[in-house]
Design a protein around this motif. Structure first.
Motif, PDB file in Angstrom:
ATOM      1  N   THR A 219      -0.417   6.536  -0.458  1.00 46.80           N
ATOM      2  CA  THR A 219      -1.441   6.368  -1.224  1.00 46.80           C
ATOM      3  C   THR A 219      -1.854   4.864  -1.290  1.00 46.80           C
ATOM      4  O   THR A 219      -2.584   4.241  -2.117  1.00 46.80           O
ATOM      5  CB  THR A 219      -0.888   6.891  -2.674  1.00 46.80           C
ATOM      6  N   GLU A 220      -1.062   4.053  -0.554  1.00 43.99           N
ATOM      7  CA  GLU A 220      -1.543   2.661  -0.451  1.00 43.99           C
ATOM      8  C   GLU A 220      -1.524   2.212   1.087  1.00 43.99           C
ATOM      9  O   GLU A 220      -0.982   3.106   1.890  1.00 43.99           O
ATOM     10  CB  GLU A 220      -0.611   1.940  -1.328  1.00 43.99           C
ATOM     11  N   PHE A 221      -1.808   0.979   1.034  1.00 41.32           N
ATOM     12  CA  PHE A 221      -1.686   0.452   2.518  1.00 41.32           C
ATOM     13  C   PHE A 221      -0.201  -0.030   2.689  1.00 41.32           C
ATOM     14  O   PHE A 221       0.141  -0.848   2.190  1.00 41.32           O
ATOM     15  CB  PHE A 221      -2.915  -0.584   2.832  1.00 41.32           C
ATOM     16  N   ASP A 222       0.345   0.242   3.854  1.00 46.80           N
ATOM     17  CA  ASP A 222       1.636   0.179   4.168  1.00 46.80           C
ATOM     18  C   ASP A 222       1.808  -1.047   5.119  1.00 46.80           C
ATOM     19  O   ASP A 222       3.053  -1.611   5.092  1.00 46.80           O
ATOM     20  CB  ASP A 222       2.430   1.319   4.709  1.00 46.80           C
ATOM     21  N   TYR A 223       0.908  -1.484   5.858  1.00 46.51           N
ATOM     22  CA  TYR A 223       1.132  -2.422   6.899  1.00 46.51           C
ATOM     23  C   TYR A 223       0.051  -3.423   6.980  1.00 46.51           C
ATOM     24  O   TYR A 223      -1.235  -2.883   6.672  1.00 46.51           O
ATOM     25  CB  TYR A 223       1.130  -1.607   8.420  1.00 46.51           C
ATOM     26  N   TRP A 224       0.305  -4.636   7.264  1.00 45.02           N
ATOM     27  CA  TRP A 224      -0.615  -5.755   6.912  1.00 45.02           C
ATOM     28  C   TRP A 224      -0.484  -6.458   8.203  1.00 45.02           C
ATOM     29  O   TRP A 224       0.589  -6.812   8.786  1.00 45.02           O
ATOM     30  CB  TRP A 224      -0.438  -6.441   5.901  1.00 45.02           C
TER      31      TRP A 224
END
Length: 119
Positions: free
Chosen positions: A104-109
């Motif tokens: 439900t969120e961004f995991d990698y940046w």
């Protein structure tokens, strides 16, 4: 794991154009969607644009709608952010991010790339 590498940042004049790239590698099969975020000095990070990996649903922040375009090259596992008619208030560090299937969120940046809009 997914690795993200941004490129294409730099100095651009107001009204000009600039294209950011984000190359993904690693467990590409696990990606559900990718997006671009930005953070200006003294401000919180904010969402800019996103694209779903399987069905190409695209969404934009109101502040960039009509000026920025997000796209994806499936063959290169790369997402782009075309910035047209940038404004000084678009100056920020731009980050690419990826969300895993089921998350439900961004995991990698990515590490971020600086964009400066100035004459």
């Amino acid at each position: 794991q997914v690795q993200l590498v941004e490129s294409g940042g730099g100095l651009v004049q107001p009204g000009g154009s600039l294209r950011l790239s984000c190359a993904a590698s690693g467990s590409i099969f696990s990606i559900k969607s990718m997006g671009w975020f930005r953070q200006a000095p003294g401000k919180e990070r904010e969402f800019v644009a996103g694209i779903s990996w399987s069905d190409y649903i695209i969404y934009y922040a109101d502040s960039v709608k009509g000026r920025f375009t997000i796209s994806r090259d499936s063959a290169k596992d790369t997402v782009y952010l075309q910035m047209n008619s940038p404004k000084p208030e678009d100056t920020a560090v731009y980050y690419c991010a990826a969300a895993k299937t089921g998350s439900t969120e961004f995991d990698y940046w990515g590490q971020g790339t600086q964009v400066t809009v100035s004459s």
